[in-house]
Design an enzyme around this catalytic site. Structure first.
Site, PDB file in Angstrom:
ATOM      1  N   ASP A 146       0.894  -1.110   0.001  1.00  0.00           N
ATOM      2  CA  ASP A 146       0.043   0.108   0.024  1.00  0.00           C
ATOM      3  C   ASP A 146       0.937   1.433  -0.022  1.00  0.00           C
ATOM      4  O   ASP A 146       0.535   2.313  -0.665  1.00  0.00           O
ATOM      5  CB  ASP A 146      -0.990  -0.079   1.102  1.00  0.00           C
ATOM      6  CG  ASP A 146      -2.202  -0.833   0.953  1.00  0.00           C
ATOM      7  OD1 ASP A 146      -2.313  -1.417  -0.080  1.00  0.00           O
ATOM      8  OD2 ASP A 146      -2.805  -1.323   2.152  1.00  0.00           O
ATOM      9  N   GLU A 195      -5.120  10.107   4.143  1.00  0.00           N
ATOM     10  CA  GLU A 195      -5.375  11.150   5.289  1.00  0.00           C
ATOM     11  C   GLU A 195      -4.586  12.121   5.252  1.00  0.00           C
ATOM     12  O   GLU A 195      -3.380  12.077   4.933  1.00  0.00           O
ATOM     13  CB  GLU A 195      -5.461  10.496   6.459  1.00  0.00           C
ATOM     14  CG  GLU A 195      -4.239   9.845   7.410  1.00  0.00           C
ATOM     15  CD  GLU A 195      -3.889   8.462   6.942  1.00  0.00           C
ATOM     16  OE1 GLU A 195      -4.462   7.496   6.816  1.00  0.00           O
ATOM     17  OE2 GLU A 195      -2.588   8.414   6.326  1.00  0.00           O
ATOM     18  N   ASP A 233      -3.062  15.573  21.407  1.00  0.00           N
ATOM     19  CA  ASP A 233      -1.782  15.151  20.579  1.00  0.00           C
ATOM     20  C   ASP A 233      -1.802  15.513  19.221  1.00  0.00           C
ATOM     21  O   ASP A 233      -0.942  15.871  18.551  1.00  0.00           O
ATOM     22  CB  ASP A 233      -1.640  13.795  20.917  1.00  0.00           C
ATOM     23  CG  ASP A 233      -0.816  13.121  22.198  1.00  0.00           C
ATOM     24  OD1 ASP A 233      -0.732  14.211  22.839  1.00  0.00           O
ATOM     25  OD2 ASP A 233      -0.760  12.135  22.314  1.00  0.00           O
TER      26      ASP A 233
END
Length: 285
Positions: free
Chosen positions: A49, A126, A153
């Site tokens: 990937d 993303e 975070d």
């Protein structure tokens, strides 16, 4: 029918061998290997990937016109439909294909840096932003309306195909890629009597967008920004707008594995008691 085929491979010996065999089969059958002055009809990625993500970004200029195909030689191969032993079959399928494809939404990223620099980028999976040290503070707007001040975070915004990656590990939902939507998940948010954020994943449609406005402090300016498999630590962001892109990625339809079968194979595995799993052809729809 002759096809102009662009082939990108990682450096693994197995992948390089598959590339050579595919080139040989395509040439013997009358196919064209990509020439720089001709836009490719098909882009083949050989590897895992990560290789497909690299292929996507390297040839992003062709993303809305070429069809992508993945040959799996990596560990997971969520995007790959073909195996190395199927090279001859793939070459024939490429040359006989009629152009049918399935398309998935992409993430459009508009970034403004504090030095005034502005740039756009697309992501297949993303976008994420995290504090290098300490707590990240960012205002979150949805379609120009202030929603919350996040402390924690970091933040991840994923496409439907990317929803099975970092987003899933953060507790986000797995979204079918036929939905034109993007999803925001918080990374270790601070929620107490003083500071509060939603804490749950948020999914928005094509006609809305997220806008992140990180607070920049003199003692904590830099953050880690990731776009798919690319990471930057030198970007001081004042604002980032994230929306469903106008462009889409197209995968060749022949032998394209159903999305939920991909999810099952990747995260649940094969159950010998499942009658569907006993017939591998059930996963090639």
């Amino acid at each position: 029918m002759s096809k102009n085929v662009l082939i990108f491979s990682n450096d693994k010996p197995e992948s390089q061998d598959i590339k050579m065999r595919l080139v040989k089969h395509l040439k013997n059958a009358g196919g064209l290997i990509h020439e720089k002055d001709i836009a490719p009809d098909i882009i083949v990625s050989i590897g895992g990937d990560g290789t497909l993500l690299s292929t996507f970004h390297k040839y992003i200029e062709f993303v809305d016109r070429a069809r992508f195909i993945g040959i799996h030689t990596g560990h997971l191969g969520f995007y790959a439909d073909w195996q190395g032993y199927e090279v001859q079959e793939l070459a024939q399928a490429i040359l006989e294909s009629d152009g049918e494809s399935i398309s998935y939404p992409l993430l459009n990223i508009e970034i403004d840096l504090i030095d005034g620099t502005h740039y756009n980028q697309l992501a297949l999976n993303e976008f994420s932003i995290r504090a290098i040290s300490g707590t990240m503070v960012s205002e979150i707007y949805i379609k120009d309306h202030f929603f919350e001040t996040f402390r924690g975070d970091g933040i991840c915004v994923a496409t439907p195909t990317g929803s099975t990656g970092l987003n899933k590990s953060l507790g986000g939902a797995v979204i079918h890629p036929r939905l034109d939507a993007i999803q925001l998940t918080e990374i270790a948010s601070i929620n107490n009597r003083v500071f509060r954020s939603l804490g749950s994943p948020m999914i928005i449609p094509r006609d809305e967008w997220f806008e992140l406005r990180p607070h920049v402090h003199s003692d904590h300016k830099e953050m880690i920004v990731s776009i798919d498999n690319m990471t930057y630590s030198d970007k001081i962001i004042s604002c980032v707008k994230l929306s469903v892109a106008q462009e889409r990625i197209h995968f060749a339809r022949f032998k394209h594995t159903h999305f939920w079968d991909r999810v099952k194979h990747s995260f649940i595995g094969i159950n010998d008691n499942d009658s569907m799993d006993k017939n591998p052809n059930n996963y090639l729809k």
